[in-house]
Scaffold this motif. Structure first.
Motif, short mmCIF file in Angstrom:
data_model
loop_
_atom_site.label_atom_id
_atom_site.label_comp_id
_atom_site.label_asym_id
_atom_site.label_seq_id
_atom_site.Cartn_x
_atom_site.Cartn_y
_atom_site.Cartn_z
N LEU A 137 -47.86 -9.10 31.37
CA LEU A 137 -47.24 -9.25 30.25
C LEU A 137 -46.72 -10.66 29.79
O LEU A 137 -46.76 -11.57 30.61
CB LEU A 137 -45.74 -8.38 30.35
N VAL A 138 -46.52 -10.85 28.39
CA VAL A 138 -45.95 -11.99 27.99
C VAL A 138 -44.88 -11.86 26.98
O VAL A 138 -44.98 -11.40 25.99
CB VAL A 138 -46.92 -13.09 27.58
N VAL A 139 -43.71 -12.49 26.91
CA VAL A 139 -42.77 -12.66 26.06
C VAL A 139 -42.99 -13.59 25.04
O VAL A 139 -43.28 -14.79 25.46
CB VAL A 139 -41.24 -12.83 26.61
N LEU A 140 -42.97 -13.44 23.84
CA LEU A 140 -43.52 -14.34 22.63
C LEU A 140 -42.56 -14.19 21.73
O LEU A 140 -41.65 -13.27 21.30
CB LEU A 140 -44.78 -14.07 22.22
N GLY A 141 -42.24 -15.40 21.03
CA GLY A 141 -41.20 -15.71 19.92
C GLY A 141 -39.89 -15.47 20.29
O GLY A 141 -38.94 -15.07 19.45
N TYR A 160 -37.82 -24.96 19.39
CA TYR A 160 -39.21 -25.75 19.49
C TYR A 160 -40.02 -25.48 18.13
O TYR A 160 -41.20 -25.60 17.73
CB TYR A 160 -40.30 -25.31 20.37
N GLY A 161 -39.02 -24.93 16.97
CA GLY A 161 -39.56 -24.85 15.62
C GLY A 161 -40.51 -23.80 15.57
O GLY A 161 -41.46 -23.74 14.70
N GLU A 162 -40.76 -22.62 16.72
CA GLU A 162 -41.82 -21.72 16.46
C GLU A 162 -41.70 -20.75 15.30
O GLU A 162 -40.64 -20.33 14.86
CB GLU A 162 -41.71 -20.88 17.61
N THR A 163 -42.82 -20.93 14.46
CA THR A 163 -42.82 -19.91 13.40
C THR A 163 -43.61 -18.67 13.57
O THR A 163 -44.31 -18.39 14.65
CB THR A 163 -43.66 -20.77 12.07
N ASP A 164 -43.06 -17.89 12.63
CA ASP A 164 -44.01 -16.48 12.54
C ASP A 164 -45.35 -16.81 12.90
O ASP A 164 -46.10 -15.96 13.79
CB ASP A 164 -43.75 -15.61 11.30
N GLU A 165 -46.07 -17.57 12.00
CA GLU A 165 -47.63 -17.91 11.90
C GLU A 165 -47.91 -18.29 13.58
O GLU A 165 -48.98 -17.80 14.25
CB GLU A 165 -47.94 -18.96 11.12
N LEU A 166 -47.08 -19.34 13.85
CA LEU A 166 -47.41 -19.69 15.58
C LEU A 166 -47.28 -18.30 16.40
O LEU A 166 -48.32 -18.14 17.30
CB LEU A 166 -46.61 -20.69 16.05
N VAL A 167 -46.18 -17.80 16.41
CA VAL A 167 -46.16 -16.64 17.35
C VAL A 167 -47.36 -15.58 17.20
O VAL A 167 -47.72 -15.15 17.99
CB VAL A 167 -44.85 -16.00 16.91
N ALA A 168 -47.77 -15.48 15.89
CA ALA A 168 -48.65 -14.50 15.51
C ALA A 168 -50.13 -15.04 16.35
O ALA A 168 -50.83 -14.29 17.00
CB ALA A 168 -48.88 -14.38 14.13
N LEU A 190 -31.73 -7.21 7.97
CA LEU A 190 -32.97 -6.61 7.90
C LEU A 190 -33.96 -7.18 7.27
O LEU A 190 -35.19 -6.92 7.60
CB LEU A 190 -32.57 -5.21 6.89
N ALA A 191 -34.02 -8.05 6.18
CA ALA A 191 -34.91 -8.74 5.42
C ALA A 191 -35.37 -9.57 6.68
O ALA A 191 -36.67 -10.02 6.41
CB ALA A 191 -34.36 -9.32 4.13
N VAL A 192 -34.44 -10.42 7.43
CA VAL A 192 -35.02 -11.54 8.12
C VAL A 192 -35.97 -10.76 9.48
O VAL A 192 -37.00 -11.44 9.64
CB VAL A 192 -33.91 -12.23 8.81
N VAL A 193 -35.34 -9.75 9.95
CA VAL A 193 -35.94 -9.00 11.01
C VAL A 193 -37.30 -8.62 10.51
O VAL A 193 -38.50 -8.78 11.33
CB VAL A 193 -35.09 -7.93 11.74
N THR A 194 -37.37 -7.74 9.48
CA THR A 194 -38.71 -7.19 9.14
C THR A 194 -39.46 -8.28 8.62
O THR A 194 -40.72 -7.90 8.71
CB THR A 194 -38.35 -6.11 8.01
N GLY A 195 -39.07 -9.28 8.04
CA GLY A 195 -40.02 -10.39 7.77
C GLY A 195 -40.73 -11.08 8.96
O GLY A 195 -41.73 -11.21 9.11
N GLN A 196 -39.85 -11.18 10.17
CA GLN A 196 -40.24 -11.78 11.39
C GLN A 196 -41.54 -10.66 11.86
O GLN A 196 -42.42 -11.08 12.38
CB GLN A 196 -39.45 -11.77 12.26
N VAL A 197 -41.04 -9.55 11.85
CA VAL A 197 -42.19 -8.37 12.19
C VAL A 197 -43.38 -8.47 11.53
O VAL A 197 -44.37 -8.67 12.18
CB VAL A 197 -41.40 -6.94 12.07
N ARG A 198 -43.33 -8.65 10.28
CA ARG A 198 -44.49 -8.73 9.43
C ARG A 198 -45.32 -10.00 9.60
O ARG A 198 -46.57 -9.98 9.79
CB ARG A 198 -44.32 -8.41 7.95
N GLY A 199 -44.66 -11.13 9.90
CA GLY A 199 -45.28 -12.40 9.89
C GLY A 199 -45.77 -12.65 11.59
O GLY A 199 -46.47 -13.54 11.67
N SER A 200 -45.10 -12.20 12.50
CA SER A 200 -45.40 -12.58 13.86
C SER A 200 -46.32 -11.33 14.45
O SER A 200 -46.83 -11.69 15.64
CB SER A 200 -44.20 -12.43 14.93
N LEU A 201 -46.52 -10.29 13.84
CA LEU A 201 -47.51 -9.32 14.33
C LEU A 201 -48.98 -9.38 13.70
O LEU A 201 -49.02 -8.94 12.73
CB LEU A 201 -46.91 -7.97 14.56
#
Ligand code: PEP
Length: 241
Positions: free
Chosen positions: A84-88, A96-104, A134-145
């Motif tokens: 496994l690996v924990v990401l984001g 480290y300024g990790e963005t959703d795009e980098l996490v993806a 809710l907006a932040v979290v669902t935005g992170q889900v959309r952007g990081s997956l």
């Protein structure tokens, strides 16, 4: 899934805690994982080879290899015995300024190496107070997956930044509200398969609050920091699952 994130804690002497965790699982039906610092992944995988406890990394770089001093790739984690690996994690997003795009991209790397990603999302206190959780979290889900997750095993961990390592936890209705929003987002992104994804809660989980958190609607496990370092504490959470 009950996953322990040891963060930058642990040396060889800490392997004894992991050994005690493996020996104390009893008849739990939970999947259990420990994510030690990179220096311990291989030794932990060896110690836990005959147990049900999985080993994970805490981060990886998107590239498989190269001139990236100090970093570790998904392939290297897998080679060392990680599954496994924990990401984001918010400590990486903030530090480290990790963005959703980098996490993806990191998630794609994990899949390439055959690792199951645990993808972390969560709002800051300021964002919650501003009514944006809710907006932040669902935005992170959309952007990081990334789409590449279709048909793959993965978990999402909801970790409110303000609850990590602070002893503060959201109320059960607050946890449920966010987990339901994550579930809806997963179903919108992955169809019916999105219903089978475990959504972990993380943030000051301990043996004394684990049972209540774990029985909340749409909570499919926990990502545990501080309370995963000592076998007795972590086993108390596993036993509550
Ligand atoms: C974490 O860092 O993932 C975490 C949940 O930490 P803690 O349990 O210590 O709040």
């Amino acid at each position: 899934m009950i996953a322990g994130n040891w963060k930058m804690n642990g040396v060889g002497a800490s392997l004894g805690e992991a050994y005690m965790i493996a020996g104390g699982l009893g008849d739990t039906t939970a999947r259990v994982a420990i994510c030690p610092p990179a220096t311990l992944v291989q030794r932990l995988a060896e110690v836990l080879a005959d147990s049900a406890v999985l080993v994970g990394g805490q981060d990886c770089r998107p590239e498989a290899s190269g001139a990236f001093t100090g970093d570790v790739s998904a392939e290297q984690l897998a080679d060392a015995g990680a599954r496994l690996v924990v990401l984001g994690h918010s400590e990486r997003r903030a530090g480290y300024g990790e963005t959703d795009e980098l996490v993806a991209h990191k998630v794609e790397a994990a899949l390439r190496a055959g690792l199951e990603p645990i993808i972390c999302v969560g709002e800051t206190l300021e964002q919650r107070r501003g009514g944006q959780a809710l907006a932040v979290v669902t935005g992170q889900v959309r952007g990081s997956l990334p789409d590449a997750l279709k048909g793959k095993a993965f978990c999402v961990a909801y970790e409110p930044v303000w609850a990590i390592g602070t002893g503060l936890t959201p109320t059960t209705p607050e946890i449920e509200e966010v987990h339901r929003a994550i579930r809806e987002t997963l179903v919108a992104m992955f169809g019916e398969a999105g219903r089978g994804v475990a959504i972990l809660y993380g943030g000051s989980v301990k043996a004394s609050n684990a049972a209540e958190i774990l029985k909340a609607d749409e909570v499919g496990g926990a990502l545990v920091g501080g309370a995963s370092l000592k076998a007795a504490d972590f086993l108390g959470i596993i036993q509550a699952a």
